[in-house]
Design an enzyme around this catalytic site. Structure first.
Site, PDB file in Angstrom:
ATOM      1  N   LYS A 155      22.056   2.894  53.226  1.00  0.00           N
ATOM      2  CA  LYS A 155      22.324   4.083  53.096  1.00  0.00           C
ATOM      3  C   LYS A 155      22.880   4.834  54.470  1.00  0.00           C
ATOM      4  O   LYS A 155      22.473   4.091  55.563  1.00  0.00           O
ATOM      5  CB  LYS A 155      21.108   4.780  52.593  1.00  0.00           C
ATOM      6  CG  LYS A 155      19.961   4.856  53.774  1.00  0.00           C
ATOM      7  CD  LYS A 155      19.211   6.204  53.867  1.00  0.00           C
ATOM      8  CE  LYS A 155      18.569   6.395  55.068  1.00  0.00           C
ATOM      9  NZ  LYS A 155      17.639   7.548  55.288  1.00  0.00           N
ATOM     10  N   LYS A 189       8.638   0.119  48.627  1.00  0.00           N
ATOM     11  CA  LYS A 189       7.477   0.029  49.065  1.00  0.00           C
ATOM     12  C   LYS A 189       6.297  -0.213  47.828  1.00  0.00           C
ATOM     13  O   LYS A 189       6.546   0.085  46.811  1.00  0.00           O
ATOM     14  CB  LYS A 189       7.272   1.860  49.507  1.00  0.00           C
ATOM     15  CG  LYS A 189       7.911   2.152  50.772  1.00  0.00           C
ATOM     16  CD  LYS A 189       7.591   3.600  51.175  1.00  0.00           C
ATOM     17  CE  LYS A 189       8.299   3.932  52.291  1.00  0.00           C
ATOM     18  NZ  LYS A 189       7.580   3.840  53.542  1.00  0.00           N
ATOM     19  N   ASP A 242      20.615  12.735  54.162  1.00  0.00           N
ATOM     20  CA  ASP A 242      19.981  11.668  54.827  1.00  0.00           C
ATOM     21  C   ASP A 242      18.521  11.316  54.096  1.00  0.00           C
ATOM     22  O   ASP A 242      18.249   9.818  53.823  1.00  0.00           O
ATOM     23  CB  ASP A 242      19.332  11.837  56.146  1.00  0.00           C
ATOM     24  CG  ASP A 242      19.022  10.792  57.077  1.00  0.00           C
ATOM     25  OD1 ASP A 242      19.482   9.648  56.843  1.00  0.00           O
ATOM     26  OD2 ASP A 242      17.938  10.908  57.881  1.00  0.00           O
ATOM     27  N   HIS A 247      16.138   8.833  48.955  1.00  0.00           N
ATOM     28  CA  HIS A 247      14.810   8.641  48.823  1.00  0.00           C
ATOM     29  C   HIS A 247      14.061   9.662  47.840  1.00  0.00           C
ATOM     30  O   HIS A 247      13.308   9.221  47.027  1.00  0.00           O
ATOM     31  CB  HIS A 247      13.961   8.740  50.131  1.00  0.00           C
ATOM     32  CG  HIS A 247      14.687   8.038  51.270  1.00  0.00           C
ATOM     33  ND1 HIS A 247      15.101   6.492  50.928  1.00  0.00           N
ATOM     34  CD2 HIS A 247      14.822   7.871  52.489  1.00  0.00           C
ATOM     35  CE1 HIS A 247      15.496   6.064  52.160  1.00  0.00           C
ATOM     36  NE2 HIS A 247      15.256   7.032  53.164  1.00  0.00           N
TER      37      HIS A 247
HETATM   38  P1  NAP Z   1      23.258   0.540  65.181  1.00  0.00           P
HETATM   39  O1  NAP Z   1      22.129   0.100  65.932  1.00  0.00           O
HETATM   40  O2  NAP Z   1      24.217   1.436  65.725  1.00  0.00           O
HETATM   41  O3  NAP Z   1      23.771  -1.053  65.138  1.00  0.00           O
HETATM   42  C1  NAP Z   1      25.077  -1.307  64.552  1.00  0.00           C
HETATM   43  C2  NAP Z   1      25.484  -2.840  64.471  1.00  0.00           C
HETATM   44  O4  NAP Z   1      26.566  -2.555  64.137  1.00  0.00           O
HETATM   45  C3  NAP Z   1      25.397  -3.313  65.707  1.00  0.00           C
HETATM   46  O5  NAP Z   1      24.899  -4.707  65.780  1.00  0.00           O
HETATM   47  C4  NAP Z   1      26.896  -3.346  66.569  1.00  0.00           C
HETATM   48  O6  NAP Z   1      27.167  -4.251  67.140  1.00  0.00           O
HETATM   49  C5  NAP Z   1      27.641  -3.570  64.961  1.00  0.00           C
HETATM   50  N1  NAP Z   1      28.924  -3.476  64.878  1.00  0.00           N
HETATM   51  C6  NAP Z   1      29.453  -2.029  65.062  1.00  0.00           C
HETATM   52  N2  NAP Z   1      30.702  -2.139  64.822  1.00  0.00           N
HETATM   53  C7  NAP Z   1      31.139  -3.103  64.548  1.00  0.00           C
HETATM   54  C8  NAP Z   1      32.078  -3.742  64.022  1.00  0.00           C
HETATM   55  N3  NAP Z   1      33.518  -3.198  64.059  1.00  0.00           N
HETATM   56  N4  NAP Z   1      32.272  -5.183  63.509  1.00  0.00           N
HETATM   57  C9  NAP Z   1      31.002  -5.762  63.569  1.00  0.00           C
HETATM   58  N5  NAP Z   1      29.816  -5.298  63.837  1.00  0.00           N
HETATM   59  C10 NAP Z   1      30.120  -4.063  64.449  1.00  0.00           C
HETATM   60  O7  NAP Z   1      22.711   0.711  63.705  1.00  0.00           O
HETATM   61  P2  NAP Z   1      21.552   0.830  63.018  1.00  0.00           P
HETATM   62  O8  NAP Z   1      20.567   1.901  63.294  1.00  0.00           O
HETATM   63  O9  NAP Z   1      20.851  -0.667  62.933  1.00  0.00           O
HETATM   64  O10 NAP Z   1      22.103   1.215  61.419  1.00  0.00           O
HETATM   65  C11 NAP Z   1      22.975   0.230  60.795  1.00  0.00           C
HETATM   66  C12 NAP Z   1      23.034   0.952  59.243  1.00  0.00           C
HETATM   67  O11 NAP Z   1      21.756   1.065  58.560  1.00  0.00           O
HETATM   68  C13 NAP Z   1      23.690   2.269  59.056  1.00  0.00           C
HETATM   69  O12 NAP Z   1      24.142   2.226  57.869  1.00  0.00           O
HETATM   70  C14 NAP Z   1      22.387   3.102  59.039  1.00  0.00           C
HETATM   71  O13 NAP Z   1      22.678   4.454  58.622  1.00  0.00           O
HETATM   72  C15 NAP Z   1      21.552   2.426  58.240  1.00  0.00           C
HETATM   73  N6  NAP Z   1      20.053   2.760  58.430  1.00  0.00           N
HETATM   74  C16 NAP Z   1      19.412   2.653  59.758  1.00  0.00           C
HETATM   75  C17 NAP Z   1      18.140   2.787  59.847  1.00  0.00           C
HETATM   76  C18 NAP Z   1      17.300   2.548  61.065  1.00  0.00           C
HETATM   77  O14 NAP Z   1      16.094   2.723  61.259  1.00  0.00           O
HETATM   78  N7  NAP Z   1      18.168   2.320  62.085  1.00  0.00           N
HETATM   79  C19 NAP Z   1      17.379   3.301  58.811  1.00  0.00           C
HETATM   80  C20 NAP Z   1      18.046   3.419  57.699  1.00  0.00           C
HETATM   81  C21 NAP Z   1      19.149   3.007  57.478  1.00  0.00           C
HETATM   82  P3  NAP Z   1      28.441  -4.283  68.272  1.00  0.00           P
HETATM   83  O15 NAP Z   1      28.759  -2.737  68.730  1.00  0.00           O
HETATM   84  O16 NAP Z   1      28.229  -5.490  69.281  1.00  0.00           O
HETATM   85  O17 NAP Z   1      29.575  -4.669  67.627  1.00  0.00           O
END
Ligand code: NAP
Length: 495
Positions: A155, A189, A242, A247
């Site tokens: 999401k 959950k 969000d 949720h």
């Molecule tokens: P993040 O920390 O910004 O990580 C993004 C990842 O994508 C990094 O590994 C980045 O590595 C890679 N990336 C970015 N551009 C890319 C490209 N063009 N090609 C290949 N890889 C690429 O994001 P995140 O927080 O993990 O979130 C990921 C997803 O999960 C999002 O959709 C977010 O909304 C969702 N989400 C996150 C959370 C959370 O707790 N974090 C919770 C619910 C949902 P490089 O920059 O080295 O490419």
């Protein structure tokens, strides 16, 4: 120390798989997905030939990737981390530098997957949703989408109905609907699974689960955290998109749906869809009466001073993005007509708390003297900070007089079963490997959710331009209290 799971259903060895984790160096992968995979490995669920390929743009060696994942698993798998189990998991891990917006960089990925067409091939897109369409096109064009493939989408899927549909079209060009796993981790959950068990594994509640018996329902998902460096992302999203769109609406569906005819994924998803389609629209000036949006200002959480939303890093000056939403939803069906569902969620609230509270009708006539006020029966499903289900009933307090007081009949799920519960992502990842779609959102469900959410946002833009301020560490704007007290009720814990 490694804590084994004893539930037989958890211990089944899964089929062979290749998990391609796009965004494999990101926050979600490191904090949640890889530790969850490690725990499933430690529980003995993975065949020795299964592989995980972390993918991101940055160049790094396999060894340095394994070291990063180990650090993260040590921190986030906590009590389950075991050095000897780790060695086996490290052998599963690989890394490839691929940029999903450059299809020519997919060569390393294709070479890795070649010759394993018969195993479950999972493309987990743990990266910004703006990259989903391009990633699916590149996977498809490289010929990597096999009949045994699944694609997993995190999401938020889109910003509104139109953008979600656009992503869905790109994904559907390469994957059939039965191969698409849209994650809402709340459905993974354990307490949500238990809510299903409570409703459909017991005859007791069904006659009470309706208008005439239930007075109102509240769903609260409260966070104490602020932006934690995610300000620029959050400012484009806000609490409605969000949290509510996914949720809170999914929890509402689980409460309100009719009993499915079987545990078949589509039987349950059909029933959830009917609820989403029966939600009474909130549009135009109705938003003023039925919704409240707020934004936190500086305050204190857990005794520590915290800054306001507009002072958070990366948030543009004067932003009107909401960090809090409360709303009154109504479901136009025979079962639920006249039963309000109050939903609220926000950042920087007083407590971290996710709960569903169902309040029953009061007794029709009192013959006993009670302590103070009315105490109708209540069923509380606590999802966070721990999983528990509590039924509040009236009991006689010891002594000479017939004095009734509310007491809790509690089912503490950890205490009752004395085994470690699966984290939501452990459950969801194993379901993906098995190909079980029950806990994932279908395309028409997502569309119906956006169809209900979009007019609320449009109503705010037309009639309610600025969010109401609330002090960080409170329970949100006072208008949220008025929203529910107008109907003669209180938010649970605030009465
Ligand atoms: P993040 O920390 O910004 O990580 C993004 C990842 O994508 C990094 O590994 C980045 O590595 C890679 N990336 C970015 N551009 C890319 C490209 N063009 N090609 C290949 N890889 C690429 O994001 P995140 O927080 O993990 O979130 C990921 C997803 O999960 C999002 O959709 C977010 O909304 C969702 N989400 C996150 C959370 C959370 O707790 N974090 C919770 C619910 C949902 P490089 O920059 O080295 O490419």
């Amino acid at each position: 120390m490694f804590v084994p799971l004893s539930e037989n259903d958890y211990m089944e060895t899964l089929r062979d798989f290749d998990l391609v984790l796009f965004g494999g160096t990101g926050d979600l992968a490191m904090r949640k997905l890889l530790p969850a995979m490690y725990r499933r490995h430690a529980a003995g669920q993975f065949p020795a030939t299964a592989r995980i390929l972390g993918v991101a743009r940055g160049e790094r060696s396999r060894e340095s990737y394994i070291a990063e994942v180990e650090k993260s698993c040590r921190e986030h798998a906590q009590a389950v981390f075991d050095a000897s189990q780790w060695q086996g998991f490290a052998q599963m891990l690989h890394y490839a530098a691929v940029d999903v917006s450059r299809p020519e960089s997919f060569g390393a990925l294709a070479a890795f997957l070649q010759g394993r067409e018969e195993v479950a091939r999972i493309f987990f897109l743990s990266m910004a949703p703006s990259l989903f369409a391009g990633a699916c096109d590149a996977i498809g064009a490289a010929g990597l989408a096999t009949p045994e493939s699944r694609v997993v989408l995190e999401k938020p899927l889109g910003q509104d109905r139109a953008s979600a549909e656009k992503i869905n079209q790109h994904v559907a060009a390469w994957f059939g609907e039965s191969q698409i796993f849209r994650i809402d981790h709340y459905l993974g959950k354990e307490a949500v699974q238990n809510l299903l068990a409570l409703r459909f594994g017991n005859a007791l509640f069904e006659p009470l689960w309706r208008r005439g018996r239930i007075r109102h329902v509240q769903i609260t998902v409260a966070e104490t955290l602020g932006m934690e460096g995610r300000g620029p992302f959050y400012d484009q999203t806000g609490a409605l998109r969000d949290m509510v769109q996914n949720h809170l609406l999914q929890l509402l569906c689980i409460i309100a749906m009719e009993p499915p005819t079987s545990s078949d994924p589509d039987a349950m998803r059909d029933e959830k869809l009917k609820v989403l389609r029966a939600l009474r629209p909130i549009a135009g000036a109705d938003v003023l009466a039925k919704t409240v949006r707020g934004q936190y200002k500086a305050g204190a959480v857990g005794g520590q001073p915290v800054r306001g939303y507009l002072e958070e890093e990366g948030v543009p000056p004067g932003s009107t993005t909401e960090t809090f939403v409360a709303l009154k939803a109504e479901i136009d069906t025979w079962r639920w007509a006249g039963v309000p569902f109050y939903l609220r969620t926000g950042k920087r609230l007083q407590e971290k708390l996710s709960e569903i509270v169902m309040t029953f009708e009061d007794v029709p006539h009192r013959i006993f003297q009670t302590t103070v006020g009315q105490h109708p029966n209540r069923l509380t499903i606590l999802l966070s900070p721990r999983d528990a289900i509590t039924l509040t009933v009236q009991a006689k307090s010891p002594g000479e007089t017939m004095l009734l007081k509310p007491v809790n009949l509690s089912l503490d799920l950890v205490e009752s079963f004395k085994v470690r519960q699966l984290d939501a992502y452990e459950r969801l990842l194993t379901d993906i490997i098995k190909g079980n779609l029950t806990l994932f959102m279908r395309r028409d469900e997502l569309d119906a959710a956006w169809r209900w959410i979009d007019p609320i946002r449009e109503g705010w833009q037309a009639h309610d331009r600025a969010p109401r301020q609330y002090t960080a560490g409170s329970w949100g704007p006072s208008a949220a209290t008025s929203l529910i007290s107008r109907d003669g009720f209180d938010w649970n814990g605030e009465g």
